[in-house]
Each structure stands twice: as C-alpha cells, then as structure tokens.
Design a protein around this motif. Structure first.
Motif, PDB file in Angstrom:
ATOM      1  N   ALA A 152      52.463  13.280   5.139  1.00 38.95           N
ATOM      2  CA  ALA A 152      52.642  14.723   5.050  1.00 38.95           C
ATOM      3  C   ALA A 152      52.264  15.438   6.336  1.00 38.95           C
ATOM      4  N   ASP A 153      51.337  14.883   7.096  1.00 42.40           N
ATOM      5  CA  ASP A 153      50.889  15.579   8.288  1.00 42.40           C
ATOM      6  C   ASP A 153      51.603  15.109   9.547  1.00 42.40           C
ATOM      7  N   GLU A 154      52.582  14.235   9.431  1.00 41.12           N
ATOM      8  CA  GLU A 154      53.300  13.783  10.613  1.00 41.12           C
ATOM      9  C   GLU A 154      54.504  14.683  10.862  1.00 41.12           C
ATOM     10  N   PRO A 155      54.784  15.024  12.122  1.00 39.25           N
ATOM     11  CA  PRO A 155      55.976  15.831  12.398  1.00 39.25           C
ATOM     12  C   PRO A 155      57.231  15.013  12.160  1.00 39.25           C
ATOM     13  N   SER A 156      58.286  15.700  11.769  1.00 35.47           N
ATOM     14  CA  SER A 156      59.550  14.999  11.545  1.00 35.47           C
ATOM     15  C   SER A 156      60.186  14.669  12.886  1.00 35.47           C
ATOM     16  N   GLY A 157      61.328  14.012  12.818  1.00 32.91           N
ATOM     17  CA  GLY A 157      61.980  13.577  14.045  1.00 32.91           C
ATOM     18  C   GLY A 157      62.954  14.575  14.606  1.00 32.91           C
ATOM     19  N   LEU A 158      62.734  15.845  14.367  1.00 36.89           N
ATOM     20  CA  LEU A 158      63.626  16.852  14.925  1.00 36.89           C
ATOM     21  C   LEU A 158      63.408  16.968  16.425  1.00 36.89           C
ATOM     22  N   ALA A 159      64.455  17.399  17.130  1.00 37.01           N
ATOM     23  CA  ALA A 159      64.335  17.565  18.577  1.00 37.01           C
ATOM     24  C   ALA A 159      63.316  18.656  18.877  1.00 37.01           C
ATOM     25  N   GLU A 160      62.263  18.312  19.623  1.00 34.69           N
ATOM     26  CA  GLU A 160      61.202  19.264  19.922  1.00 34.69           C
ATOM     27  C   GLU A 160      60.931  19.250  21.419  1.00 34.69           C
ATOM     28  N   GLY A 161      60.290  20.300  21.893  1.00 32.46           N
ATOM     29  CA  GLY A 161      59.938  20.340  23.299  1.00 32.46           C
ATOM     30  C   GLY A 161      61.111  20.776  24.159  1.00 32.46           C
ATOM     31  N   ALA A 162      60.835  20.930  25.439  1.00 23.76           N
ATOM     32  CA  ALA A 162      61.840  21.435  26.373  1.00 23.76           C
ATOM     33  C   ALA A 162      62.889  20.365  26.654  1.00 23.76           C
ATOM     34  N   LEU A 163      64.144  20.781  26.654  1.00 25.28           N
ATOM     35  CA  LEU A 163      65.260  19.902  27.017  1.00 25.28           C
ATOM     36  C   LEU A 163      65.816  20.348  28.362  1.00 25.28           C
ATOM     37  N   ALA A 164      66.231  19.380  29.173  1.00 27.25           N
ATOM     38  CA  ALA A 164      66.717  19.686  30.515  1.00 27.25           C
ATOM     39  C   ALA A 164      68.060  20.400  30.452  1.00 27.25           C
ATOM     40  N   ALA A 165      68.305  21.264  31.421  1.00 26.99           N
ATOM     41  CA  ALA A 165      69.600  21.939  31.537  1.00 26.99           C
ATOM     42  C   ALA A 165      70.618  20.994  32.150  1.00 26.99           C
ATOM     43  N   LEU A 166      71.881  21.165  31.778  1.00 31.03           N
ATOM     44  CA  LEU A 166      72.939  20.307  32.313  1.00 31.03           C
ATOM     45  C   LEU A 166      73.264  20.680  33.752  1.00 31.03           C
ATOM     46  N   PRO A 167      73.307  19.715  34.679  1.00 32.72           N
ATOM     47  CA  PRO A 167      73.694  20.007  36.067  1.00 32.72           C
ATOM     48  C   PRO A 167      75.223  19.966  36.210  1.00 32.72           C
ATOM     49  N   VAL A 168      75.877  21.017  35.735  1.00 32.74           N
ATOM     50  CA  VAL A 168      77.340  21.035  35.680  1.00 32.74           C
ATOM     51  C   VAL A 168      77.922  21.232  37.076  1.00 32.74           C
ATOM     52  N   ARG A 169      79.044  20.562  37.335  1.00 28.95           N
ATOM     53  CA  ARG A 169      79.761  20.694  38.605  1.00 28.95           C
ATOM     54  C   ARG A 169      81.248  20.823  38.314  1.00 28.95           C
ATOM     55  N   SER A 170      82.023  21.188  39.322  1.00 31.19           N
ATOM     56  CA  SER A 170      83.479  21.188  39.165  1.00 31.19           C
ATOM     57  C   SER A 170      83.939  19.750  38.998  1.00 31.19           C
ATOM     58  N   ASP A 171      84.983  19.546  38.214  1.00 31.06           N
ATOM     59  CA  ASP A 171      85.433  18.198  37.876  1.00 31.06           C
ATOM     60  C   ASP A 171      86.147  17.563  39.070  1.00 31.06           C
ATOM     61  N   MET A 217      72.684  21.039  14.471  1.00 35.39           N
ATOM     62  CA  MET A 217      72.191  21.576  15.730  1.00 35.39           C
ATOM     63  C   MET A 217      73.367  22.052  16.561  1.00 35.39           C
ATOM     64  N   SER A 218      73.087  22.948  17.473  1.00 40.86           N
ATOM     65  CA  SER A 218      74.156  23.484  18.303  1.00 40.86           C
ATOM     66  C   SER A 218      74.688  22.409  19.242  1.00 40.86           C
ATOM     67  N   GLY A 219      75.950  22.536  19.612  1.00 42.26           N
ATOM     68  CA  GLY A 219      76.534  21.576  20.538  1.00 42.26           C
ATOM     69  C   GLY A 219      75.825  21.546  21.869  1.00 42.26           C
ATOM     70  N   ASP A 220      75.401  22.729  22.348  1.00 49.75           N
ATOM     71  CA  ASP A 220      74.688  22.781  23.615  1.00 49.75           C
ATOM     72  C   ASP A 220      73.410  21.960  23.544  1.00 49.75           C
ATOM     73  N   ARG A 221      72.696  22.055  22.437  1.00 49.84           N
ATOM     74  CA  ARG A 221      71.433  21.332  22.305  1.00 49.84           C
ATOM     75  C   ARG A 221      71.679  19.822  22.186  1.00 49.84           C
ATOM     76  N   ALA A 222      72.732  19.428  21.499  1.00 48.88           N
ATOM     77  CA  ALA A 222      73.036  18.000  21.353  1.00 48.88           C
ATOM     78  C   ALA A 222      73.341  17.372  22.703  1.00 48.88           C
ATOM     79  N   VAL A 223      74.144  18.043  23.529  1.00 48.20           N
ATOM     80  CA  VAL A 223      74.488  17.481  24.843  1.00 48.20           C
ATOM     81  C   VAL A 223      73.274  17.511  25.765  1.00 48.20           C
ATOM     82  N   ARG A 224      72.476  18.579  25.708  1.00 46.01           N
ATOM     83  CA  ARG A 224      71.280  18.653  26.553  1.00 46.01           C
ATOM     84  C   ARG A 224      70.267  17.580  26.168  1.00 46.01           C
ATOM     85  N   ALA A 225      70.152  17.299  24.866  1.00 47.72           N
ATOM     86  CA  ALA A 225      69.246  16.224  24.436  1.00 47.72           C
ATOM     87  C   ALA A 225      69.718  14.885  24.983  1.00 47.72           C
ATOM     88  N   ALA A 226      71.029  14.651  24.924  1.00 44.43           N
ATOM     89  CA  ALA A 226      71.573  13.410  25.477  1.00 44.43           C
ATOM     90  C   ALA A 226      71.317  13.334  26.979  1.00 44.43           C
TER      91      ALA A 226
END
Length: 779
Positions: free
Chosen positions: A33-52, A375-384
């Motif tokens: 009961a006192d253990e946190p679940s496996g949800l994405a927690e903490g800061a996630l890195a921003a995507l370093p997007v570039r032109s394709d 979860m939002s798509g942005d968060r899923a890709v940032r987690a990856a």
C-alpha cells in the motif's frame, strides 16, 4: 538493400517455427500500500527536434520506368511490355528480357539476392557481386549468372535508400549450335549497365559506374554491447515504470542485414487502479566483416526504416504516425514517433530509434488505464527519449564479460555457422562425368542451385539437380500469450493463470539458424518412400518417387537437396541410390561435413515397438505426495492444458495433441506437457518427435540472459529417456527439463509464483528434474 518489412509494435511478434510454451512468471509487479505505482514520474527530457534530413523515397516506376524507348528497342528487339510494370520480353532470334524494379517488392519479384554488401546473400554466394562506384547515391552491385539456360546480368543501385534493380539477359541463337546459348556475360552486363545508367540519370543521381576501390575504413564496430536490460539505469526506470517486472521482450531490428543479432528487454507494471506502464528496449547489432562494414550496414538500414516509419507503409504493417520528429540525438541518427503501427490503437506508444556506429536501439513506451491510452502523446515520446538518452550513454560503457558455462558433454553437435556456399554446389567434375556424362550446366550455383543435363544426342537423358540453402538469420520469438502462436523454445502455448493474472511467457527463446534448418527437412508423406541415410551429415533422408531419387541432408545451418533422374533406367534399377549418394557426399563434404561411408539404411524391421498414441491423464503423471513436496503444500490442479502442437514440418500427418497438468500451491507452480507424435509408422512418429526435440535443444542452448549478470544454466541430461536437457535463463523464468521417449516429447517446468522470489536456476532445474523422473515411469 532488401528490408523484409515488419511491424515494430511493442507487442508485435515475428512468426517463427512454433512450439508450445510453459508460462510461469507474472507480468504484474506486486505493490504494497505504501509503494508508489509505476506511473511516469519525475522530469522527462525535452525532444531535441531538428529538420528532417531524410528525403522522400525515389523510384523510376513512372512514365517509361527511366529507360528510353531507343534503349528498350536496342536491348529487346521487337520487345513487348509484359504484364509486370517496367518489364519487356522478346522471342526474336532467341529470348530477351529486361526488367526495372524499385523498392523491396520489386527486388523480391526479380529474384535478385543481394542489394548491398550487408545482405546475407552477398557473403553467401560463391561468386559475390562486383561492387561499383559512380552509380546511385551509395555502392552498387553487379553480377552475371546462368539460370535455366539464360545468361542474366543483375545491377542494383541505391536511390535515397531505395534499391533499384535492373535485370537483363536471355538466350541467343548461335549459328552452328542446335540450341540457343546463354547470353554472354559481356553482352548481358553491358545492356544492364546501359539501362541502369539511364534510370539513375532520370533520378538525378550519379550514372557513370566504374569498379569500386576498397571503401575507406569506417568507424570501428562496438564489439562488446551491453545486454538490453543493462542499458536502463535504475533511476531512469523509476521515472517511467517504477517497480516494474522485467522479462525478455520480442522486438526486432535490422531485418535482412547479414549477421545482425537482436535482443530486447521489457518492463511491465500494473497498479491497483488499473493503470499500467510498459517499456521495451531493443538492441540490434551488426558485426564488422571488414573495418566499418557494420556501421555502414546499420546506417543504410536506419535510413530505410526512418523513411518507412515516417511515411507509413502498410506493407511493413506501418500506418501514418500521429507524430514524427527527426532528432539531433542520441547517437548519430535518431527519430521519435508516436503510434505508427497498424495495431497501435490500444496503447499508442511513443518510440525513439537511434543508431550509434553498428548498433541500432529502439525504445518503446506506453501507458494505459483499463486498456485505454492513459497519457499524452508528447509525454509518451518524451519518456521514450529520456530512456534512449541514458541507453546511449550506457552503450559506450564496456560491459563485464560473463563467465562461460562449464564444459559439459553434449551429444548434439555445436556447429560453427556456415556463411558461404561452395562453387558449383560442391560437386566435383569427376562426379558430374560419372553421374550425368557429357553434360550442360544449366544453373551455375551463384544462387545455391546447380543443374546439369545430358547434352542433346546422348542415348539417355540424365539430370542432376543440387540445391544448397543456408539459414543465416536468427528469428525472433513468436507472439505473446493470447496471440494464438508460440515461442520456439518451450512446449506449452496455453495461457496459465496464476493468482488471477495472465502469466508471462518465458523464456522468449529465439529460433536459431540450425533450428530453422531442421524445419527444412522433408516431412513424411504418402507420396514418397523415405529412408534414413547414415554417415553423411547431421541428418539425411533418401526419397524415391517414380524414376527420381533424392537425398536431403542437414549439416548445421545448411540444408542440401540432391536429385537425380535417369530416363533410361531399367525397371529393376529404379531406386538405385549410388549416383545421388555420390553427389550428395560431394556437397556435404564441401560444406564441412565429415562424410564417413554414407549409405541408405535398410527399411525399419517389421514388428518394431509401436508408437504411443495415448498417454495417462496429465495430472496422474506425478503422485500427489511428490507434487506436494515439490510445490511445498497442497496444490490446485488444472488439467485443461490440451493444445494442438505444430512443431516442425509434419506434412500430411495429423498435428499432435499435447496434454498435461499444472499444479499450483500458494507459492509455487509445476507443470507437465506431454505429446505423442503421430505417424503412419513407428519410424515416422519417432522421426517427428526427434526433430521437435532437436529444435528445442538447439534453441535453448543458444539462449542468452537479457542482462550481463543474468544466470544461465544448460545441460544435456542422461538417464532420462533417449534425449534430454535441462535449462534455465534469467530471473523470473521457470527451470525446465525436456526429454524424449520414442515418439513422446515431454516438458516439465517449475518456478515460484512470485517472480521477485530469488531462487537459483540450478535449484529450479533440480525440482523440475525430480518431477521428470516420476513422469517418465509410465511412459
């Protein structure tokens, strides 16, 4: 570069030879009961997007297919368009053919074997294609071969990662010759290069082919690659899947690249509210044959996969992604994507794929609540991406080497991988003269097929056909539980429920090249008489159908088929195996087999012990007292584990019916799955069971842990039936014992119900072996 397209969905599986798998370990981590679940927690890195940086795919499949009418008229006089697009044929003064094909589909139909030096077929051929420079935007290949009386030149070049193939050749009528002769190498290659240059010019690519010098050495390969589970540090895992249970994943990468190996690690967690998180990291590695080969091959593959993923090719089970981003990192090439698989509606994962030298890594992450995306798509890709960035750092760390297993006797030979075919299929000139006589060679072995036929005018028409096939790729395991297919390393494919949760299939044993070769051996059928051949290779059988005699053999990952026909044989000589046995000996010897006085065995003696068709009830195979000792207490039983097993080619035979039992106490689980293989005779039934056992032995012996510190145990076992082994790989999987008694194949498996329980693999195996000693008594 042929890229047999495959889905990269997190739960997608690569179909392989199916076997039946015991499922023991949980996918669900337990939380207090006192253990946190496996949800994405903490800061996630921003995507370093570039032109394709990757341009759209290009191909010549519009208008005139890139070849001018004048060139078509010159190369194929009087030629007409065939049903296939960009294909011309003429039968004037012989036969003439020209074909232009773009992309992997066109290459597959054209029959060409190699599109880059990274293809398995390039190294396999006894006369590999010549490498050209100045044609297309990467290296080009050119080869001449004789196939069924046709002299054919094949030229393939790259257009933005898409292979473009030109085939030109045929037969010509020659004065003084009674039959048309193959087009010469000079004429066929000149015509193919002329057409290829026009196609490349139309694509605004280099179009002046010249022989290539040796490429400059590329970056050295990463040779000691960490295991996939070791790429994600604990602090990063806590951000995306805290408390998750780890198991082998079923991801695939680097399809069609010579020598590539892939492995993956998966983490899954489910909390009490119904929310889940799943992370899978897949690592694909291409070894160097020459300095820099691995990095060049991985880069070509990555470029093609980048394009296929971005554009959503349904032929590759890809849909248009919800989001696609070219990234500046990690690694030298990278992209991130949301969705993109035709089957992603349930979890809509975020993915990041990157390449560092000769290694490609894919990170897939998804979250659901009660089966819906949570979860939002942005968060899923940032987690990856967050995981991928850490994986890239770990990739450069040198992993500690795992100590080799102690040497132990094993009756199943461990053969080195055969990667190249012998010239002329290994058949000596003296053998051709003795078996066929004055012969014309109709196929010259460049594609693993050789054919000789008696020249016209000879009294009897005799033919010798030899086909050699090398299994070079290691296929990924089959689908997860509930998909209707099985993995290749265990027997039971039922979903076994422990504590009301579907357990995870384990271990995900891959189908090795040698095991895949076993599947190519002919199954028993009503149309042929089949007898074993001794002294030739690992296994060989002789078949007689009408006037044809044939031997098929397997040596390691190589399979050879040698067929002989003599139309002038007297009836009493039909079935004479001496000619085909001599040729098969040449072929097997050229592949490395130690041929020792090969001979066709006599038919099985009448009165041999009949094959078993019925077994005792699964739950009656082990006394209740013994079961309670093994599982430490009273056990619930479940005998509803009967499944139809399809292990290897069984031809027209009925598929075997497996039966067994699962015993579950509060903390432990034990299972038995037994299968009597059918056959029209005892010999056929035993042969089918023996091959099924061999595949399991080969695959389990080759399996590696998914982490550097993971435990592995494998031993051939004596005193338990005619063939047996015991195996265990990695935490959370069962200890297994597999044995064969005549036509009956049995697997016994044991594991704690809680995957977090630390029990050494040797102890798990010992308990499974103790149960197996009871199971064999009534068999």
């Amino acid at each position: 570069m042929p890229l047999p397209p495959k889905a990269r969905r997190l739960t997608a599986a690569v179909a392989g030879a199916a076997a039946l798998l015991l499922v023991i370990t949980l996918v669900v981590a337990r939380f207090s009961a006192d253990e946190p679940s496996g949800l994405a927690e903490g800061a996630l890195a921003a995507l370093p997007v570039r032109s394709d940086p990757v341009s759209p795919a290009r191909g010549p499949m519009t208008g005139g297919c890139g070849v001018s009418k004048a060139t078509v008229d010159a190369l194929v006089p009087g030629g007409q368009d065939r049903l296939e697009k960009c294909s011309w044929y003429s039968s004037r003064r012989g036969e003439w053919r020209l074909r232009v094909a773009a992309g992997t589909d066109g290459v597959a139909m054209s029959g060409i074997l190699a599109t880059t030096t990274a293809d398995p077929a390039f190294a396999m051929s006894p006369r590999p294609p010549k490498v050209l420079a100045g044609l297309g935007d990467d290296q080009a290949l050119a080869r001449y071969s004789v196939r069924r009386h046709d002299g054919v030149a094949e030229v393939v070049f790259q257009a933005g990662g898409t292979p473009v193939t030109i085939l030109y050749g045929g037969q010509r009528e020659i004065a003084g010759k009674r039959i048309p002769q193959p087009m010469s190498e000079r004429d066929a290659m000149k015509g193919a290069l002329t057409a290829a240059s026009e196609v490349a010019t139309g694509l605004k690519l280099p179009a002046r082919p010249v022989p290539a010098s040796a490429p400059p050495p590329g970056p050295p390969a990463i040779t000691r690659v960490p295991r996939p589970c070791d790429l994600v540090p604990g602090r990063t895992l806590d951000k995306v899947a805290r408390g998750a249970f780890r198991s082998r994943g079923n991801g695939t990468l680097l399809d069609g690249v010579s020598g590539a190996r892939t492995d993956s690690c998966e983490w899954q967690v489910l909390d009490v509210s119904g929310q889940s998180r799943t992370l899978m990291v897949t690592v694909g590695t291409v070894p160097d044959r020459e300095p820099g080969d691995g990095a060049r091959a991985a880069s070509r593959w990555f470029l093609q996969w980048h394009r296929l993923t971005r554009e959503g090719h349904q032929s590759a089970a890809l849909d248009k992604p919800k989001e696609f981003h070219a990234l500046t990192g990690p690694g030298e090439q990278a992209f991130g994507v949301l969705g993109g698989s035709l089957n992603d509606a349930d979890d809509l994962p975020g993915r990041v794929v990157f390449r560092d030298r000769n290694v490609v890594v894919e990170v897939v992450y998804s979250g659901t609540k009660n089966g819906e995306p949570a979860m939002s798509g942005d968060r899923a890709v940032r987690a990856a991406y967050t995981v991928a960035a850490e994986a890239a750092k770990a990739l450069r760390a040198v992993p500690a080497e795992r100590a080799p297993l102690p040497a132990a006797p094993d009756p199943v030979p461990a053969r080195p991988l055969i990667t190249s075919l012998p010239s002329n299929c290994g058949i000596a000139s003296a053998t051709v003269d003795a078996v066929v006589g004055h012969a014309d060679m109709n196929e010259n072995g460049d594609q693993g097929t050789c054919a000789w036929t008696t020249r016209l005018g000879e009294r009897n028409r005799r033919t010798l056909n030899v086909s050699l096939h090398l299994e070079l790729e290691e296929t990924s395991p089959a689908s997860p539980p509930g998909s209707g297919t099985t993995a290749s390393g265990t027997l039971n494919d039922e979903e076994i429920r422990i504590a009301d949760r579907v357990t995870r299939s384990g271990p995900w044993v891959k189908n090795t090249p040698a095991a895949r070769a076993v599947d190519r051996l002919p199954a028993a059928s009503e149309e042929t008489r089949q007898r074993p051949v001794t002294g030739l290779a690992d296994e060989a059988v002789a078949l007689v159908t009408g006037l044809d005699t044939k031997i098929v053999f397997r040596f390691g990952n190589a399979v050879g088929s040698v067929e002989y026909q003599d139309d002038g044989l007297d009836l009493e000589r039909v079935g004479d195996m001496k000619p085909v046995l001599r040729a098969a000996s040449d072929a097997a010897r050229a592949l490395g087999a130690h041929v020792r006085s090969p001979k066709v065995a006599a038919p099985p003696a009448p009165g041999a012990a009949p094959a078993k068709t019925k077994l005792p009830g699964g739950c009656a195979l082990i006394p209740t007292g013994m079961v309670e000792q093994i599982v430490k207490g009273k056990a619930e039983t479940d005998s509803d584990v009967s499944v139809t097993r399809d292990i290897g080619p069984l031809g027209s035979l009925d598929k075997p019916e497996a039966s067994g039992c699962v015993w579950k106490s509060e903390h432990r689980a034990l299972s038995v799955v037994a299968t009597p293989f059918p056959g029209r005779s005892s010999h056929e039934a035993v042969q089918a069971a023996t091959r099924a056992y061999l595949k399991l032995h080969l695959n389990s012996r080759a399996e590696e842990p998914i982490s550097g510190g993971g435990e592995k145990y494998f031993r051939a076992v004596t005193g338990l039936g005619e063939q047996a082994f015991a195996a265990y790989v990695e935490d959370g999987t069962p200890g297994r014992v597999v044995f064969r008694v005549r036509n009956v194949l049995v697997e016994v498996a044991f594991a704690p119900k809680d995957p977090s329980e630390r029990m050494p693999g040797a102890e798990r195996v010992a308990l499974a072996q103790r149960a197996a000693a009871e199971v064999i008594k009534p068999l």
